[in-house]
Design an enzyme around this catalytic site. Sequence first.
Site, short mmCIF file in Angstrom:
data_model
loop_
_atom_site.label_atom_id
_atom_site.label_comp_id
_atom_site.label_asym_id
_atom_site.label_seq_id
_atom_site.Cartn_x
_atom_site.Cartn_y
_atom_site.Cartn_z
N GLU A 248 -6.91 4.75 7.74
CA GLU A 248 -6.73 6.16 7.39
C GLU A 248 -7.98 6.71 6.70
O GLU A 248 -8.33 7.87 6.88
CB GLU A 248 -5.48 6.33 6.50
CG GLU A 248 -4.21 6.20 7.33
CD GLU A 248 -2.99 5.70 6.57
OE1 GLU A 248 -2.99 5.75 5.32
OE2 GLU A 248 -2.04 5.23 7.23
N SER B 214 3.37 -1.83 10.47
CA SER B 214 4.82 -1.77 10.63
C SER B 214 5.53 -3.10 10.35
O SER B 214 6.47 -3.47 11.06
CB SER B 214 5.18 -1.25 12.03
OG SER B 214 4.69 0.07 12.21
N GLY C 99 2.23 2.55 10.69
CA GLY C 99 3.14 3.68 10.47
C GLY C 99 3.83 4.15 11.73
O GLY C 99 4.43 5.23 11.76
N GLU D 73 -5.35 -4.90 10.96
CA GLU D 73 -4.38 -3.81 11.07
C GLU D 73 -4.63 -3.04 12.36
O GLU D 73 -5.47 -2.10 12.37
CB GLU D 73 -4.53 -2.86 9.88
CG GLU D 73 -4.23 -3.50 8.55
CD GLU D 73 -3.57 -2.52 7.60
OE1 GLU D 73 -2.47 -2.80 7.15
OE2 GLU D 73 -4.15 -1.44 7.36
N ASN E 71 0.87 -1.18 0.00
CA ASN E 71 0.00 0.00 0.00
C ASN E 71 0.91 1.23 0.00
O ASN E 71 1.46 1.60 1.03
CB ASN E 71 -0.89 -0.01 1.26
CG ASN E 71 -1.73 1.26 1.36
OD1 ASN E 71 -1.83 2.03 0.40
ND2 ASN E 71 -2.32 1.49 2.53
N LYS F 68 0.10 4.22 -0.42
CA LYS F 68 -0.58 5.43 0.09
C LYS F 68 -0.34 6.60 -0.88
O LYS F 68 -0.26 6.39 -2.08
CB LYS F 68 -0.13 5.75 1.51
CG LYS F 68 -0.18 4.53 2.42
CD LYS F 68 -0.01 4.87 3.87
CE LYS F 68 0.10 3.60 4.68
NZ LYS F 68 0.01 3.80 6.11
N HIS G 102 -9.58 1.08 4.94
CA HIS G 102 -8.29 1.30 5.62
C HIS G 102 -8.52 2.29 6.76
O HIS G 102 -9.33 3.22 6.64
CB HIS G 102 -7.27 1.86 4.61
CG HIS G 102 -5.87 1.89 5.17
ND1 HIS G 102 -5.45 2.88 6.02
CD2 HIS G 102 -4.83 1.04 5.01
CE1 HIS G 102 -4.19 2.64 6.36
NE2 HIS G 102 -3.79 1.53 5.76
#
Length: 293
Positions: free
Chosen positions: A131, A249, A209, A203, A46, A48, A129
């Site tokens: 985010e 991560s 991140g 996740e 991904n 992003k 996701h």
Amino acid sequence: MTTELREKVERIVRQVVRETLAASEGALSQLAGALPDGRTPLVVANWKMNHLSEDARRFASGLELADGVEVVICPASVLLPVLASALGAASPVRLGAQNLHFEPSGAFTGEHGPAMIADAGCRYVICGHSERRTLFGESDEAVQRKVAAALGSKLRPILCVGEKLAEREQGATFRVLRAQLLADLADLGSPAPDPRELVVAYEPIWAIGTGRTASAAQAQQAMAFCREQLAERFGWAWAERARLLYGGSVTPDNAAGLIAQEDVDGFLVGGASLDARRFSEIVAAAAPGRGGA
Ligand code: PEP
């Protein structure tokens, strides 16, 4: 009985029930001509909102694949044609989008509908996701519609679920995962989708991140729980064939320990997927015989 002992006994009982049910359902569905057992390890990049055309070309020429591992790259949508051409038509690498709109077409400025994503060469699409959920206010209802729209356009949704740090600390991880899976997989219609067509990525938000990965045991515990929820929804034979990814991560250093877990079938990789060498090392760690299925 202490809580710890009770949890251990419950885990063992669940495992025995799971293996027994999967064996009997598996035998029945194989008699009916369903899929053979086995989950091909899947590693998804991904990117992003990172990379330009030149980076995509460099990545494609530096990427190394591993036998028996399916690899998917989800670049920003504008990079899909560049990446597709850099990989070449014969490449086994699949393309994915990072998001989709659930409507087929219309006045939705800035969005991409399922047919557009498929037309751009994608086979996969990330749905829900964290985010998107936190920064863009995506609700479970929207995520559910996206998952259904993806499946309806022959795209494989990669449904992301995961708890916030505070929720984990309050002991609410399972409650959150159950609620997300129930809501996001509601109304998928009947019959259930082919288990190869739906991927679930666990996740934990606190690991995305941040450099702080879930331990292998934490990942396994949460992902076994996710598989149980899928089994409750679709049956054990189905759930045993669906692929579950860990994301948060992941690096070449922690990939081997994570993929060795029974319910970890691959990875959704953010930061470490930007570099072809690091991503290739993660792909290698997922190869059958090295840790993957
Ligand atoms: C992600 O964005 O899905 C992700 C897992 O990111 P990272 O690997 O950087 O934590």
